[in-house]
Design a protein around this motif. Structure first.
Motif, PDB file in Angstrom:
ATOM      1  N   THR A   1       9.075  33.698  15.774  1.00  0.00           N
ATOM      2  CA  THR A   1       9.216  32.956  17.026  1.00  0.00           C
ATOM      3  C   THR A   1       9.986  33.800  18.030  1.00  0.00           C
ATOM      4  N   VAL A   2       9.486  33.861  19.253  1.00  0.00           N
ATOM      5  CA  VAL A   2      10.123  34.669  20.300  1.00  0.00           C
ATOM      6  C   VAL A   2      11.447  34.034  20.701  1.00  0.00           C
ATOM      7  N   VAL A   3      12.548  34.813  20.605  1.00  0.00           N
ATOM      8  CA  VAL A   3      13.865  34.294  20.976  1.00  0.00           C
ATOM      9  C   VAL A   3      14.497  35.070  22.131  1.00  0.00           C
ATOM     10  N   GLU A   4      13.965  36.251  22.451  1.00  0.00           N
ATOM     11  CA  GLU A   4      14.409  37.010  23.621  1.00  0.00           C
ATOM     12  C   GLU A   4      13.222  37.774  24.172  1.00  0.00           C
ATOM     13  N   VAL A   5      13.169  37.929  25.489  1.00  0.00           N
ATOM     14  CA  VAL A   5      12.084  38.676  26.121  1.00  0.00           C
ATOM     15  C   VAL A   5      12.662  39.691  27.107  1.00  0.00           C
ATOM     16  N   GLY A   6      12.038  40.867  27.144  1.00  0.00           N
ATOM     17  CA  GLY A   6      12.436  41.884  28.099  1.00  0.00           C
ATOM     18  C   GLY A   6      12.010  41.517  29.506  1.00  0.00           C
ATOM     19  N   ALA A   7      12.613  42.164  30.482  1.00  0.00           N
ATOM     20  CA  ALA A   7      12.375  41.823  31.888  1.00  0.00           C
ATOM     21  C   ALA A   7      10.929  42.036  32.313  1.00  0.00           C
ATOM     22  N   ALA A   8      10.206  42.956  31.661  1.00  0.00           N
ATOM     23  CA  ALA A   8       8.830  43.261  32.058  1.00  0.00           C
ATOM     24  C   ALA A   8       7.784  42.518  31.239  1.00  0.00           C
ATOM     25  N   VAL A   9       8.210  41.682  30.307  1.00  0.00           N
ATOM     26  CA  VAL A   9       7.271  40.947  29.454  1.00  0.00           C
ATOM     27  C   VAL A   9       6.559  39.876  30.269  1.00  0.00           C
ATOM     28  N   LYS A  10       5.221  39.850  30.187  1.00  0.00           N
ATOM     29  CA  LYS A  10       4.433  38.924  30.997  1.00  0.00           C
ATOM     30  C   LYS A  10       3.630  37.919  30.193  1.00  0.00           C
ATOM     31  N   THR A  11       3.322  38.240  28.927  1.00  0.00           N
ATOM     32  CA  THR A  11       2.393  37.394  28.181  1.00  0.00           C
ATOM     33  C   THR A  11       3.067  36.478  27.168  1.00  0.00           C
ATOM     34  N   LEU A  12       4.365  36.660  26.964  1.00  0.00           N
ATOM     35  CA  LEU A  12       5.083  35.851  25.991  1.00  0.00           C
ATOM     36  C   LEU A  12       6.305  35.215  26.619  1.00  0.00           C
ATOM     37  N   LYS A  13       6.731  34.082  26.076  1.00  0.00           N
ATOM     38  CA  LYS A  13       7.916  33.402  26.568  1.00  0.00           C
ATOM     39  C   LYS A  13       8.724  32.889  25.376  1.00  0.00           C
ATOM     40  N   LEU A  14       9.947  32.467  25.638  1.00  0.00           N
ATOM     41  CA  LEU A  14      10.790  31.932  24.577  1.00  0.00           C
ATOM     42  C   LEU A  14      10.085  30.778  23.867  1.00  0.00           C
ATOM     43  N   GLY A  15      10.155  30.792  22.549  1.00  0.00           N
ATOM     44  CA  GLY A  15       9.567  29.723  21.761  1.00  0.00           C
ATOM     45  C   GLY A  15       8.144  29.962  21.319  1.00  0.00           C
ATOM     46  N   ASP A  16       7.488  30.999  21.870  1.00  0.00           N
ATOM     47  CA  ASP A  16       6.121  31.284  21.434  1.00  0.00           C
ATOM     48  C   ASP A  16       6.112  31.709  19.968  1.00  0.00           C
ATOM     49  N   ARG A  17       5.123  31.231  19.242  1.00  0.00           N
ATOM     50  CA  ARG A  17       4.950  31.618  17.841  1.00  0.00           C
ATOM     51  C   ARG A  17       3.932  32.750  17.786  1.00  0.00           C
ATOM     52  N   VAL A  18       4.267  33.825  17.099  1.00  0.00           N
ATOM     53  CA  VAL A  18       3.403  35.000  17.127  1.00  0.00           C
ATOM     54  C   VAL A  18       3.214  35.597  15.734  1.00  0.00           C
ATOM     55  N   ALA A  19       2.064  36.255  15.561  1.00  0.00           N
ATOM     56  CA  ALA A  19       1.855  37.139  14.418  1.00  0.00           C
ATOM     57  C   ALA A  19       2.273  38.527  14.867  1.00  0.00           C
ATOM     58  N   LEU A  20       2.973  39.216  13.994  1.00  0.00           N
ATOM     59  CA  LEU A  20       3.515  40.527  14.328  1.00  0.00           C
ATOM     60  C   LEU A  20       2.651  41.631  13.748  1.00  0.00           C
ATOM     61  N   GLU A  21       2.126  42.501  14.597  1.00  0.00           N
ATOM     62  CA  GLU A  21       1.508  43.736  14.107  1.00  0.00           C
ATOM     63  C   GLU A  21       2.645  44.722  13.869  1.00  0.00           C
ATOM     64  N   PRO A  22       2.893  45.118  12.623  1.00  0.00           N
ATOM     65  CA  PRO A  22       4.178  45.754  12.284  1.00  0.00           C
ATOM     66  C   PRO A  22       4.278  47.252  12.487  1.00  0.00           C
TER      67      PRO A  22
END
Length: 357
Positions: free
Chosen positions: A75-96
Motif C-alpha cells: 500500500t502506498v504510504v508516501e509519494v514523491g513530488a513528481a509522482v502522477k499515477t499513484l496516491k496515498l492508500g493505493d494498493r499496488v503489485a510491486l515489480e521488484p
C-alpha cells in the motif's frame, strides 16, 4: 501516511540458514519519482529458498546481510513530488527490479537484460520481506478494487510465466508441453490456455502436482519414466497424440532429464524455451535441435509489458492465481514458512508484512 503501524521489521539473511528479524530504518524517498510502500504480502519463491539454503545463486553471492523476498504487494504510504499515477492508500503489485533505463538493452525494451538491474533480494540489494520498501512509481501496478493484495503478490511469478510463454510464441490452436508443475509451470499452463492453446500437457514426477495441474489449466498430464530422454520424449508424443510433436515445449524444471526429453518432444520447426535454471552445464541433445531446426530460447524474469499483461489476466479472471495460495503466515513465522517450502509442502506460501493485522 499509514494506519498499519510503523515497524520496518525485516527478515535478514547473513549466511546459509542464518536468518534473523531486524528492525531497520524506514526507507526514504531518494527520487521525486519514487513511492514508499507498506508491504502487505510477500510470496516465497524458489530463489529465496535457494539463497536461504545455499547463500548464492550462480554468480550472485550473499556477502553481506540481505533482506529476502521479492514477490510482493503493498500500500502506498508516501509519494514523491513528481509522482502522477499513484496516491496515498493505493494498493499496488510491486515489480521488484528496476533497470538503468539508458543502456542498449533497456532502450530496446529488454530491460530484464540490463547489467545495472537493481533487483530485490539479489545481492547486494535488499528484498521486500520488511515493513516498508521504496520503488519507482512506474514499477508499481495499481490493483483494481476487485483484485486482492494476495493476488497482487502473485503477479510476480505470473509475469515470469507471461514472459516465458511469450518467448514460446504460443498461438491459438497449438499444442504446448510444460515440463515441471511448480508454481511457474502451473502458471505457464494457465497463460498458454489464455493464449488459446488447444492441448496443454503438464509433466512432472510428483502425482500430487499433476492432480492439481489437471484441475487448474492443463488439459492433460504425464509422468515420465526412468528411461532415456529420447525414449520419454517418444512415449509422451505417442501417448498424448501429438503427431509430429508439440508446437512449443517449455521447461521450467531445470532438470537435465526433462531438458533432454523436451528436445525429443518438440516438433520440427517448433519452439523450445528454457525457463528453469539448473546445473550450469548439462548433456544436451544437439542432434535433435539441429535436425528438427528447433528455435531454442532462454527466458529471464520479465520485461516490457509482462507485468501489465499479468495484471490484466488476473483482473479479467482468465488466470485464477488465488488457487495457488496454500497458506498465509504471520511475519514472525517466516523462517518456518521457508522450511515448509523447502520441504516441498504446498504450492505458494504468502508471508504477511509485519504491519499487517
Amino acid at each position: 501516511m499509514n494506519d498499519m503501524g510503523e515497524s520496518n521489521l525485516s527478515f535478514v539473511l547473513s549466511k546459509p540458514y542464518d536468518v534473523k528479524f531486524e528492525e531497520k530504518s524506514k526507507p526514504t524517498l531518494t527520487s521525486p519519482h519514487d513511492v514508499i510502500l507498506a508491504i502487505n504480502y510477500t510470496g516465497i519463491c524458489g530463489s529465496d529458498v535457494h539463497y536461504w539454503a545455499e547463500g548464492r545463486i550462480g554468480p550472485y553471492v550473499v556477502e553481506n546481510p540481505m533482506v529476502l523476498g521479492h514477490e510482493s504487494a503493498g500500500t502506498v504510504v508516501e509519494v514523491g513530488a513528481a509522482v502522477k499515477t499513484l496516491k496515498l492508500g493505493d494498493r499496488v503489485a510491486l515489480e521488484p527490479g528496476y533497470p538503468c533505463r539508458r543502456c542498449t538493452a533497456c532502450l530496446a525494451g529488454h530491460y530484464n537484460l540490463c547489467l545495472d538491474m537493481h533487483f530485490a533480494a539479489t545481492p547486494p540489494f535488499d528484498g521486500t520481506l520488511a515493513g516498508f520498501y521504496a520503488s519507482p512509481e512506474d514499477f508499481c501496478y495499481k490493483l483494481p478494487d476487485h483484485v486482492t493484495l494476495q493476488e497482487g503478490a502473485l503477479l510476480e511469478p505470473l509475469a515470469v510465466a507471461v514472459h516465458i510463454t511469450k518467448q514460446a510464441e504460443v498461438k491459438p490452436g497449438q499444442n504446448v508441453v510444460v515440463m515441471g508443475a511448480g508454481p511457474v509451470g502451473l502458471l505457464c499452463c494457465a497463460v498458454a490456455k489464455a493464449y488459446g492453446a488447444t492441448k496443454i500437457i503438464s509433466v512432472d514426477i510428483q502425482p500430487s502436482r499433476l492432480e492439481f495441474a489437471a484441475t487448474f489449466a492443463a488439459t492433460h498430464t504425464w509422468i515420465p519414466a526412468k528411461v532415456s530422454g529420447e525414449e520419454n520424449g517418444a512415449n509422451l508424443v505417442k501417448e498424448l497424440g501429438l503427431g509430429e510433436g508439440a508446437d512449443a515445449v517449455i521447461d521450467v524444471s531445470g532438470a537435465e532429464p526433462s531438458i533432454q526429453a523436451s528436445l525429443h518432444v518438440v516438433k520440427r520447426g517448433g519452439v523450445y524455451v528454457q525457463g528453469g535454471m539448473g546445473k550450469p552445464d548439462i548433456t544436451f541433445p544437439i542432434m535433435a535441435l539441429c535436425t528438427k531446426e528447433v528455435t531454442a530460447k532462454g527466458s529471464f524474469r520479465y520485461s516490457s509489458g509482462d507485468y501489465a499483461l499479468a495484471l490484466e489476466l488476473v483482473a479479467s479472471g482468465k488466470v485464477d492465481v488465488k488457487r495457488l495460495i496454500t497458506d498465509t503466515v504471520k511475519f514472525e513465522d517466516a523462517e518456518a514458512a521457508f522450511k515448509s517450502v523447502k520441504e516441498g509442502k504446498g504450492i505458494k506460501v504468502l508471508i504477511a508484512g509485519p504491519n499487517e493485522k
